[in-house]
Scaffold this motif. Sequence first.
Motif, mmCIF file in Angstrom:
data_model
loop_
_atom_site.group_PDB
_atom_site.id
_atom_site.type_symbol
_atom_site.label_atom_id
_atom_site.label_comp_id
_atom_site.label_asym_id
_atom_site.label_seq_id
_atom_site.Cartn_x
_atom_site.Cartn_y
_atom_site.Cartn_z
ATOM 1 N N ALA A 1 0.980 -1.254 -0.085
ATOM 2 C CA ALA A 1 -0.083 0.208 -0.025
ATOM 3 C C ALA A 1 0.856 1.273 0.016
ATOM 4 O O ALA A 1 0.478 2.177 -0.832
ATOM 5 C CB ALA A 1 -0.743 -0.138 1.250
ATOM 6 N N LEU A 2 2.017 1.029 0.765
ATOM 7 C CA LEU A 2 2.552 2.552 0.981
ATOM 8 C C LEU A 2 3.488 2.703 -0.323
ATOM 9 O O LEU A 2 3.659 3.826 -1.074
ATOM 10 C CB LEU A 2 3.711 2.257 2.078
ATOM 11 C CG LEU A 2 4.788 3.445 2.176
ATOM 12 C CD1 LEU A 2 4.162 4.756 2.290
ATOM 13 C CD2 LEU A 2 5.754 3.177 3.323
ATOM 14 N N ALA A 3 4.188 1.717 -0.821
ATOM 15 C CA ALA A 3 5.182 1.708 -1.986
ATOM 16 C C ALA A 3 4.675 1.671 -3.410
ATOM 17 O O ALA A 3 5.290 2.278 -4.339
ATOM 18 C CB ALA A 3 6.415 0.704 -1.791
ATOM 19 N N PHE A 4 3.548 0.816 -3.295
ATOM 20 C CA PHE A 4 2.829 0.717 -4.758
ATOM 21 C C PHE A 4 1.414 1.099 -4.863
ATOM 22 O O PHE A 4 0.983 1.023 -5.979
ATOM 23 C CB PHE A 4 3.052 -0.801 -5.008
ATOM 24 C CG PHE A 4 4.423 -1.421 -4.632
ATOM 25 C CD1 PHE A 4 5.349 -1.052 -5.096
ATOM 26 C CD2 PHE A 4 4.340 -2.470 -3.797
ATOM 27 C CE1 PHE A 4 6.720 -1.509 -4.531
ATOM 28 C CE2 PHE A 4 5.782 -3.103 -3.393
ATOM 29 C CZ PHE A 4 6.933 -2.456 -3.788
ATOM 30 N N GLY A 5 0.966 1.606 -3.851
ATOM 31 C CA GLY A 5 -0.442 2.195 -4.387
ATOM 32 C C GLY A 5 -1.567 1.041 -4.141
ATOM 33 O O GLY A 5 -2.586 1.399 -4.822
ATOM 34 N N GLU A 6 -1.142 -0.100 -3.985
ATOM 35 C CA GLU A 6 -1.916 -1.241 -4.033
ATOM 36 C C GLU A 6 -2.199 -2.060 -2.387
ATOM 37 O O GLU A 6 -0.807 -2.345 -2.181
ATOM 38 C CB GLU A 6 -1.751 -2.255 -5.077
ATOM 39 C CG GLU A 6 -2.194 -1.537 -6.409
ATOM 40 C CD GLU A 6 -2.176 -2.642 -7.702
ATOM 41 O OE1 GLU A 6 -1.992 -3.559 -7.085
ATOM 42 O OE2 GLU A 6 -2.339 -2.138 -8.753
ATOM 43 N N ASP A 7 -3.250 -2.221 -2.007
ATOM 44 C CA ASP A 7 -3.451 -3.062 -0.873
ATOM 45 C C ASP A 7 -3.708 -4.468 -1.464
ATOM 46 O O ASP A 7 -5.180 -4.495 -1.507
ATOM 47 C CB ASP A 7 -4.327 -2.394 0.052
ATOM 48 C CG ASP A 7 -4.599 -3.113 1.271
ATOM 49 O OD1 ASP A 7 -3.744 -4.045 1.783
ATOM 50 O OD2 ASP A 7 -5.282 -2.508 2.361
ATOM 51 N N PRO A 8 -3.061 -5.398 -1.212
ATOM 52 C CA PRO A 8 -3.446 -6.913 -1.493
ATOM 53 C C PRO A 8 -4.463 -7.353 -0.711
ATOM 54 O O PRO A 8 -5.262 -8.445 -0.803
ATOM 55 C CB PRO A 8 -2.150 -7.571 -1.620
ATOM 56 C CG PRO A 8 -1.312 -6.835 -0.682
ATOM 57 C CD PRO A 8 -1.597 -5.450 -0.958
ATOM 58 N N ARG A 9 -4.736 -6.877 0.527
ATOM 59 C CA ARG A 9 -5.653 -7.162 1.613
ATOM 60 C C ARG A 9 -5.369 -8.742 2.161
ATOM 61 O O ARG A 9 -6.261 -9.500 2.161
ATOM 62 C CB ARG A 9 -7.105 -6.935 1.237
ATOM 63 C CG ARG A 9 -7.283 -5.627 0.894
ATOM 64 C CD ARG A 9 -8.644 -5.346 0.548
ATOM 65 N NE ARG A 9 -9.367 -5.160 1.786
ATOM 66 C CZ ARG A 9 -9.859 -3.942 2.317
ATOM 67 N NH1 ARG A 9 -8.926 -2.862 2.107
ATOM 68 N NH2 ARG A 9 -10.612 -3.958 3.395
ATOM 69 N N THR A 10 -4.197 -9.108 2.016
ATOM 70 C CA THR A 10 -3.858 -10.675 2.395
ATOM 71 C C THR A 10 -4.381 -10.930 3.745
ATOM 72 O O THR A 10 -4.519 -12.144 4.010
ATOM 73 C CB THR A 10 -2.358 -10.974 2.474
ATOM 74 O OG1 THR A 10 -1.777 -10.116 3.311
ATOM 75 C CG2 THR A 10 -1.848 -10.517 1.144
ATOM 76 N N LEU A 11 -4.443 -10.013 4.900
ATOM 77 C CA LEU A 11 -5.249 -10.240 5.996
ATOM 78 C C LEU A 11 -6.828 -10.636 5.977
ATOM 79 O O LEU A 11 -7.330 -11.411 6.897
ATOM 80 C CB LEU A 11 -5.072 -8.997 6.902
ATOM 81 C CG LEU A 11 -3.754 -8.561 7.365
ATOM 82 C CD1 LEU A 11 -3.709 -7.354 7.977
ATOM 83 C CD2 LEU A 11 -3.118 -9.718 8.448
ATOM 84 N N GLU A 12 -7.209 -10.488 4.915
ATOM 85 C CA GLU A 12 -8.712 -10.864 4.635
ATOM 86 C C GLU A 12 -8.916 -12.267 3.907
ATOM 87 O O GLU A 12 -9.963 -12.539 3.689
ATOM 88 C CB GLU A 12 -9.606 -9.979 3.994
ATOM 89 C CG GLU A 12 -9.432 -8.558 4.841
ATOM 90 C CD GLU A 12 -10.227 -7.382 4.228
ATOM 91 O OE1 GLU A 12 -10.379 -7.486 3.035
ATOM 92 O OE2 GLU A 12 -10.564 -6.454 5.035
ATOM 93 N N HIS B 54 3.325 7.514 -5.381
ATOM 94 C CA HIS B 54 4.011 6.427 -4.627
ATOM 95 C C HIS B 54 5.379 6.109 -5.539
ATOM 96 O O HIS B 54 5.737 6.456 -6.337
ATOM 97 C CB HIS B 54 2.959 5.564 -4.433
ATOM 98 C CG HIS B 54 2.287 4.818 -5.277
ATOM 99 N ND1 HIS B 54 2.956 4.073 -6.506
ATOM 100 C CD2 HIS B 54 1.034 5.041 -5.684
ATOM 101 C CE1 HIS B 54 2.028 3.777 -7.197
ATOM 102 N NE2 HIS B 54 0.931 4.193 -7.017
ATOM 103 N N LEU B 55 5.783 5.109 -4.732
ATOM 104 C CA LEU B 55 7.309 4.992 -5.030
ATOM 105 C C LEU B 55 7.071 4.317 -6.602
ATOM 106 O O LEU B 55 8.057 4.738 -7.435
ATOM 107 C CB LEU B 55 7.837 3.979 -4.299
ATOM 108 C CG LEU B 55 9.214 3.416 -4.650
ATOM 109 C CD1 LEU B 55 10.364 4.246 -4.768
ATOM 110 C CD2 LEU B 55 9.719 2.175 -3.731
ATOM 111 N N LEU B 56 6.453 3.338 -6.679
ATOM 112 C CA LEU B 56 6.322 2.675 -8.108
ATOM 113 C C LEU B 56 6.103 3.568 -9.186
ATOM 114 O O LEU B 56 6.806 3.721 -10.294
ATOM 115 C CB LEU B 56 5.155 1.524 -7.999
ATOM 116 C CG LEU B 56 4.847 0.903 -9.198
ATOM 117 C CD1 LEU B 56 6.096 0.357 -9.940
ATOM 118 C CD2 LEU B 56 3.821 -0.054 -9.164
ATOM 119 N N GLU B 57 5.068 4.548 -8.967
ATOM 120 C CA GLU B 57 4.959 5.695 -9.949
ATOM 121 C C GLU B 57 6.197 6.643 -10.165
ATOM 122 O O GLU B 57 6.411 7.073 -11.288
ATOM 123 C CB GLU B 57 3.725 6.569 -9.719
ATOM 124 C CG GLU B 57 2.434 5.676 -9.857
ATOM 125 C CD GLU B 57 1.048 6.625 -9.662
ATOM 126 O OE1 GLU B 57 1.387 7.843 -9.398
ATOM 127 O OE2 GLU B 57 0.182 6.289 -9.716
#
Length: 474
Positions: free
Chosen positions: A167-178, A249-252
């Motif tokens: 989420a921080l570096a790439f702007g995407e939250d994979p939500r693996t906790l769910e 973010h970092l990726l962009e």
Amino acid sequence: MATTSAINSPFRQVRDLPCPKGLPLLGNLHQLPPTRFHLVLEGWAAKLGSPYRFQICKTPVTVWTDAELCQSIMRERPHRYRRYASLESVLEEIGCNGLFSAEGAAWEPQRKLVMQALSIPHVKAFFPTLKAITERLHTRWQSAASQGRDIEMTEELKRYTVDVTSALAFGEDPRTLERDRGVIQEHLALIFPMLMSRVNAPFPYWRYLRLPRDRRVDRALVEVHRYVRDMMQRARERMQADPADSPRHLLEAMLTMRDAPDSTITDDQIAANVLTLLLAGEDTTANSIAWTLMYLASDQRLQQRLAATARTAFGEAPVCPDYSLLKDLDLFEAVCTETGRFRPVAVINSFEPLQDVCVADVALPAGTKMFFLNRPAMLDARHFSHPWRFDPDRWLHGKTREEETHDPRAYLQFGAGPRVCPGRHLASVEMRLVLSMLMNRFSIQIVGDPSDIKEVSAFTMVPSTMPVRLSIRA
């Protein structure tokens, strides 16, 4: 202790260093099981002193335990020393030769980007998302506690750190906790053990023969690289749709650098850095927190003290509600730091000189392998008073008594010099958030016999297991 740029005859040679007895041709290779690698080296250091050498077939590897000397060498990177050369070649093969292993001219532009992305202002701006991910972790643990279900904490914490880093570096939250299955962390988990094996192998057998474990890693890498390239493509599409608001973010930022006129950055280099950050963010912080839980579980008074600290800082909220309150949670990071003295995730630093040098009183030709063991210095009374006492208060400002020894320079979990870990502030925030949430809402105990938890060399030093049972705190 200083290094010089020429080899002179009064100095000892590598062959003069003490060496554990080995076998013809193999040297000490047969005595170095990959999962216990660091423990064997520490055992030899206790018997032979520092420095000593061991042999992998015909190749000597020097081993050192002097933290001040390690600091000195770290400050002389990258112009006089580099990381273990085999590390860069192995990471290049798997498409992961990013900031961690890059050397020379390739390192500096990547370093600048990553430092900006993980800077204190960026982490502060990211705090609402970080808080939301921590709240998801709280919900997951509350469900497990209510059901009386045991938790394998290393896996839980890796899910958390993958979500945070993405989420921080790439702007995407994979939500693996769910999700329970089919998460990227399952594939990432195979990579570090493979690195440990290949970097220290006397012969690159995998280039000629793929064993079943190599084929498993190959399949994992296909999935990981597909994941990374798809993420890069989605980032490009978002930048094209809204160019005025980029980079966010970092990726962009890396993609913007890639597309600049006369750029030497390639898509492969961007993918390598994405994978590097995923691995580093997933493994080191997660395992540092996991080791900490083992010490908390055995100390009810410390748990109660931490719970009171969290409650004072943010009251009835399940998670620290504001970035400004993190400063009141120094004790939580101190517990993690003290754990790192006993259970360092970064247990070995590896270097080799780029030119002939003299280190201490030993002449080292260019390319000599150097391992620095981090734990002996951290458990040495010359650096820390009562080194075998678990005492988080030693890390709190103003708490160390004048007559006590406290030398934080001997603590090298984040490195030193120009290549100090760029993610150390993010790691600090994650430690404070997760542990304060945990102690505020739960009590913790280890399931089974804590002596069954073993140290495993898997590039970093990880717990073999960390099964815990949470109880909702009254």
